[in-house]
Design a protein around this motif. Structure first.
Motif, PDB file in Angstrom:
ATOM      1  N   VAL A  29       0.659  -1.588  -0.008  1.00  0.00           N
ATOM      2  CA  VAL A  29      -0.326   0.013  -0.006  1.00  0.00           C
ATOM      3  C   VAL A  29       0.961   1.040  -0.116  1.00  0.00           C
ATOM      4  CG1 VAL A  29      -1.514   1.624   1.370  1.00  0.00           C
ATOM      5  CG2 VAL A  29      -1.658  -0.897   1.239  1.00  0.00           C
ATOM      6  N   SER A  66       1.256   3.810  -3.364  1.00  0.00           N
ATOM      7  CA  SER A  66       0.501   5.220  -2.835  1.00  0.00           C
ATOM      8  C   SER A  66       1.462   5.891  -3.251  1.00  0.00           C
ATOM      9  CB  SER A  66       0.259   5.055  -1.140  1.00  0.00           C
ATOM     10  OG  SER A  66       0.700   4.970  -0.428  1.00  0.00           O
ATOM     11  N   GLU A  94      -2.691  13.054  -5.860  1.00  0.00           N
ATOM     12  CA  GLU A  94      -1.568  13.348  -4.990  1.00  0.00           C
ATOM     13  C   GLU A  94      -1.869  13.688  -3.461  1.00  0.00           C
ATOM     14  OE1 GLU A  94      -1.962  16.927  -6.796  1.00  0.00           O
ATOM     15  OE2 GLU A  94      -1.780  15.518  -7.820  1.00  0.00           O
ATOM     16  N   SER A 120      -5.134  12.610  -2.623  1.00  0.00           N
ATOM     17  CA  SER A 120      -5.595  11.428  -2.076  1.00  0.00           C
ATOM     18  C   SER A 120      -4.392  10.082  -1.261  1.00  0.00           C
ATOM     19  CB  SER A 120      -6.530  10.805  -2.084  1.00  0.00           C
ATOM     20  OG  SER A 120      -6.231  10.728  -4.037  1.00  0.00           O
ATOM     21  N   ALA A 121      -3.293  10.071  -2.919  1.00  0.00           N
ATOM     22  CA  ALA A 121      -2.933   9.354  -2.549  1.00  0.00           C
ATOM     23  C   ALA A 121      -1.496   9.865  -1.622  1.00  0.00           C
ATOM     24  CB  ALA A 121      -2.268   9.025  -3.848  1.00  0.00           C
ATOM     25  N   VAL A 130      -3.530   8.509   2.206  1.00  0.00           N
ATOM     26  CA  VAL A 130      -2.888   6.847   2.355  1.00  0.00           C
ATOM     27  C   VAL A 130      -1.765   6.616   2.623  1.00  0.00           C
ATOM     28  CG1 VAL A 130      -3.527   4.843   1.093  1.00  0.00           C
ATOM     29  CG2 VAL A 130      -5.035   6.499   0.593  1.00  0.00           C
ATOM     30  N   HIS A 131      -0.609   7.340   1.859  1.00  0.00           N
ATOM     31  CA  HIS A 131       0.743   7.372   1.940  1.00  0.00           C
ATOM     32  C   HIS A 131       1.001   6.978   3.401  1.00  0.00           C
ATOM     33  CE1 HIS A 131       4.672   5.898   0.332  1.00  0.00           C
ATOM     34  NE2 HIS A 131       5.421   7.218   1.011  1.00  0.00           N
ATOM     35  N   SER A 160       0.185   5.176   5.873  1.00  0.00           N
ATOM     36  CA  SER A 160       0.388   3.662   5.800  1.00  0.00           C
ATOM     37  C   SER A 160       1.715   3.421   6.253  1.00  0.00           C
ATOM     38  CB  SER A 160       0.007   3.026   4.772  1.00  0.00           C
ATOM     39  OG  SER A 160       0.439   3.956   3.653  1.00  0.00           O
TER      40      SER A 160
END
Length: 181
Positions: free
Chosen positions: A103, A107, A138, A140-141, A144-145, A148
């Motif tokens: 993940v 991401s 970028e 939303s990712a 997550v990045h 995570s």
């Protein structure tokens, strides 16, 4: 030390891959944490992200190899002294660590390629964007990045503390097996 795993020990390939991934995960986390506060005129402002992305892509390749090695190789049996809940927790933790690593890498890739650009890996090869330009990807990712990677590192620290518990308090072979002994 044998190359392949046995029913009681991890082999050289599994040991090297384990420690290589651990070093990369903690190194990438440290570099990422450091990069967040860099100013535009800092020499690492451009260099840091390039190194971070390149190592991340190489880690992705290593993780694919690690998965293939794990599927084609037996895993040592749990020690007889391990309680059922410890075995189940260890399996769940390992699965979650693998999931979080992927993940984080996917991401991170999406953050870097959301504008349609490729990732240059140390000048050796380029990994193209599969999404093209996607407005807001970028952000939303990035969320997550961020989360995570924090969960990944905290879980990895917990994993290491559990190994130390087995080594120091239980005095069993859990940690020694991951050193190939």
């Amino acid at each position: 030390m044998q190359v392949r795993n046995t029913s009681s020990r991890f082999g050289l390939v599994s040991v090297v891959l384990h420690w290589l991934v651990a070093l990369a995960v903690f190194g990438l986390f440290g570099l990422g944490y450091y990069m967040v506060d860099l100013g535009y005129y800092d020499p690492w402002y451009r260099k840091g992200p390039d190194i971070h992305r390149s190592i991340g892509i190489l880690l992705f390749i290593v993780m694919l190899g690690r998965l293939a090695w794990r599927w084609g190789n037996r895993t040592p049996a749990p020690l007889a002294t391990h309680k059922r809940w410890e075995v189940l927790t260890a399996h769940a933790t390992h699965g979650l660590l693998y999931l979080l690593i992927f993940v984080a890498m996917v991401s991170g890739y999406l953050i870097s390629t959301a504008d349609g650009s490729a990732i240059d890996v140390f000048g050796w090869f380029r990994v193209p964007s599969v999404t093209g330009q996607v407005k807001g990807l970028e952000d939303s990712a990035g969320a997550v990045h961020y989360w995570s990677t924090w969960v990944l590192v905290l879980l990895a620290v917990t994993h290491a503390l559990a190994a130390l518990k087995h080594h120091i308090f239980d005095r069993d072979q859990t940690l020694r097996r991951m050193f190939g002994r």
